[in-house]
Write a protein that holds these residues in place. Sequence first.
Motif, PDB file in Angstrom:
ATOM      1  N   GLY A  21       0.799  -1.225   0.000  1.00  0.00           N
ATOM      2  CA  GLY A  21       0.000   0.000   0.000  1.00  0.00           C
ATOM      3  C   GLY A  21       0.827   1.268   0.000  1.00  0.00           C
ATOM      4  N   VAL A  22       0.414   2.210  -0.820  1.00  0.00           N
ATOM      5  CA  VAL A  22       1.056   3.512  -0.948  1.00  0.00           C
ATOM      6  C   VAL A  22       0.132   4.561  -0.333  1.00  0.00           C
ATOM      7  CG1 VAL A  22       1.745   5.257  -2.639  1.00  0.00           C
ATOM      8  CG2 VAL A  22       2.326   2.869  -3.022  1.00  0.00           C
ATOM      9  N   ASP A  23       0.676   5.397   0.542  1.00  0.00           N
ATOM     10  CA  ASP A  23      -0.123   6.486   1.109  1.00  0.00           C
ATOM     11  C   ASP A  23      -0.608   7.393  -0.011  1.00  0.00           C
ATOM     12  OD1 ASP A  23       0.236   5.597   3.710  1.00  0.00           O
ATOM     13  OD2 ASP A  23       1.919   6.948   4.119  1.00  0.00           O
ATOM     14  N   ASP A 136      -0.590  10.930 -21.613  1.00  0.00           N
ATOM     15  CA  ASP A 136      -0.673  11.411 -20.238  1.00  0.00           C
ATOM     16  C   ASP A 136      -0.558  10.199 -19.332  1.00  0.00           C
ATOM     17  OD1 ASP A 136      -1.073  13.997 -21.126  1.00  0.00           O
ATOM     18  OD2 ASP A 136      -3.171  14.115 -20.495  1.00  0.00           O
ATOM     19  N   VAL A 137       0.197  10.341 -18.236  1.00  0.00           N
ATOM     20  CA  VAL A 137       0.432   9.222 -17.333  1.00  0.00           C
ATOM     21  C   VAL A 137      -0.041   9.587 -15.927  1.00  0.00           C
ATOM     22  CG1 VAL A 137       2.145   7.609 -16.403  1.00  0.00           C
ATOM     23  CG2 VAL A 137       2.450   8.564 -18.698  1.00  0.00           C
ATOM     24  N   ALA A 138      -0.812   8.668 -15.316  1.00  0.00           N
ATOM     25  CA  ALA A 138      -1.307   8.819 -13.953  1.00  0.00           C
ATOM     26  C   ALA A 138      -1.204   7.466 -13.268  1.00  0.00           C
ATOM     27  CB  ALA A 138      -2.762   9.291 -13.979  1.00  0.00           C
ATOM     28  N   GLY A 139      -1.242   7.434 -11.948  1.00  0.00           N
ATOM     29  CA  GLY A 139      -1.328   6.161 -11.252  1.00  0.00           C
ATOM     30  C   GLY A 139      -0.318   5.959 -10.146  1.00  0.00           C
ATOM     31  N   ILE A 140      -0.012   4.675  -9.907  1.00  0.00           N
ATOM     32  CA  ILE A 140       0.790   4.237  -8.774  1.00  0.00           C
ATOM     33  C   ILE A 140       1.862   3.267  -9.276  1.00  0.00           C
ATOM     34  CG2 ILE A 140       0.669   3.042  -6.544  1.00  0.00           C
ATOM     35  CD1 ILE A 140      -2.337   3.774  -6.478  1.00  0.00           C
ATOM     36  N   ALA A 141       3.010   3.291  -8.787  1.00  0.00           N
ATOM     37  CA  ALA A 141       3.671   4.215  -7.895  1.00  0.00           C
ATOM     38  C   ALA A 141       4.610   5.090  -8.722  1.00  0.00           C
ATOM     39  CB  ALA A 141       4.457   3.472  -6.812  1.00  0.00           C
ATOM     40  N   THR A 142       4.632   6.356  -8.355  1.00  0.00           N
ATOM     41  CA  THR A 142       5.426   7.341  -9.079  1.00  0.00           C
ATOM     42  C   THR A 142       6.851   6.857  -9.308  1.00  0.00           C
ATOM     43  OG1 THR A 142       4.145   9.042  -7.936  1.00  0.00           O
ATOM     44  CG2 THR A 142       6.155   9.759  -9.067  1.00  0.00           C
ATOM     45  N   ASP A 143       7.444   6.287  -8.263  1.00  0.00           N
ATOM     46  CA  ASP A 143       8.861   5.943  -8.281  1.00  0.00           C
ATOM     47  C   ASP A 143       9.153   4.559  -8.861  1.00  0.00           C
ATOM     48  OD1 ASP A 143       7.340   5.450  -5.983  1.00  0.00           O
ATOM     49  OD2 ASP A 143       8.963   5.824  -4.578  1.00  0.00           O
ATOM     50  N   TYR A 144       8.134   3.840  -9.290  1.00  0.00           N
ATOM     51  CA  TYR A 144       8.352   2.515  -9.882  1.00  0.00           C
ATOM     52  C   TYR A 144       7.619   2.396 -11.217  1.00  0.00           C
ATOM     53  CZ  TYR A 144      10.811   1.235  -5.683  1.00  0.00           C
ATOM     54  OH  TYR A 144      11.730   1.199  -4.665  1.00  0.00           O
ATOM     55  N   ALA A 168       0.840   8.756  -7.002  1.00  0.00           N
ATOM     56  CA  ALA A 168       1.281   8.574  -5.617  1.00  0.00           C
ATOM     57  C   ALA A 168       2.480   7.638  -5.648  1.00  0.00           C
ATOM     58  CB  ALA A 168       0.167   7.987  -4.754  1.00  0.00           C
ATOM     59  N   GLY A 169       3.462   7.932  -4.797  1.00  0.00           N
ATOM     60  CA  GLY A 169       4.683   7.147  -4.781  1.00  0.00           C
ATOM     61  C   GLY A 169       4.917   6.442  -3.462  1.00  0.00           C
ATOM     62  N   VAL A 170       5.886   5.542  -3.497  1.00  0.00           N
ATOM     63  CA  VAL A 170       6.244   4.779  -2.307  1.00  0.00           C
ATOM     64  C   VAL A 170       6.853   5.694  -1.253  1.00  0.00           C
ATOM     65  CG1 VAL A 170       7.758   2.946  -1.424  1.00  0.00           C
ATOM     66  CG2 VAL A 170       6.514   2.632  -3.580  1.00  0.00           C
ATOM     67  N   ALA A 171       7.783   6.548  -1.667  1.00  0.00           N
ATOM     68  CA  ALA A 171       8.458   7.450  -0.738  1.00  0.00           C
ATOM     69  C   ALA A 171       8.647   8.807  -1.404  1.00  0.00           C
ATOM     70  CB  ALA A 171       9.811   6.873  -0.327  1.00  0.00           C
ATOM     71  N   ALA A 172       8.638   9.854  -0.594  1.00  0.00           N
ATOM     72  CA  ALA A 172       8.736  11.218  -1.125  1.00  0.00           C
ATOM     73  C   ALA A 172      10.050  11.434  -1.879  1.00  0.00           C
ATOM     74  CB  ALA A 172       8.597  12.241   0.002  1.00  0.00           C
ATOM     75  N   GLU A 173      11.162  11.005  -1.286  1.00  0.00           N
ATOM     76  CA  GLU A 173      12.461  11.262  -1.911  1.00  0.00           C
ATOM     77  C   GLU A 173      12.601  10.536  -3.247  1.00  0.00           C
ATOM     78  OE1 GLU A 173      16.954  10.102  -0.792  1.00  0.00           O
ATOM     79  OE2 GLU A 173      15.933  11.334   0.711  1.00  0.00           O
TER      80      GLU A 173
END
Length: 190
Positions: A21-23, A136-144, A168-173
């Motif tokens: 789960g991603v916040d 256009d790209v949307a979804g989960i997870a930003t970083d993966y 939304a991503g796994v981690a902010a950084e």
Amino acid sequence: MGKALFIIDVQNDFTEGGALGVDGGAAVAAAITEHLRAHADDYTIILASRDWHDRDNDNGGHFATDAEPDFVTTWPVHCVAGTNGAEYHPALDTTRVQYHIRKGQGVPAYSIFEGRTEAGSSVHNLLDEHGIDTVDVAGIATDYCVRASALDALNHGQRVRVLTALVAGVAAESSEAALAELAHAGAELV
């Protein structure tokens, strides 16, 4: 030329309470639904991807079955085909999605380009068939998976816009780093 929307992996296992789960995942699901209500007619085609992993194997080492996951190349069991975790989040209205892409059947897969429709069409072929030049790209997870899908779209010659209010991503950084990498590669952050 045409424009496509990629909705990446808005699944129960990637939203709050899921196996990975991603916040903010549930909020992204609802926001994408609102975006579709307001802008679906702006798109020639709308595609949604889902991890759709095999139940009876480690999916090419993607599932950490014999050790703790490293959360880089190995992960807890998630998005197993036919389970509730693999289903779209209930806040995501998929009625306007024309193409459902399943990826990761027996192998690790992050990009929507690694998947296929149930009929066997590849994303690359769908984009060509519909004359798509902008994604256009949307979804989960930003970083993966969002990152991998956007990079592959750029590599396939598409003009890419990442809808930053709809990811939304796994981690902010790592999410910030992914967005910076995408912008450097030529994606527009909207």
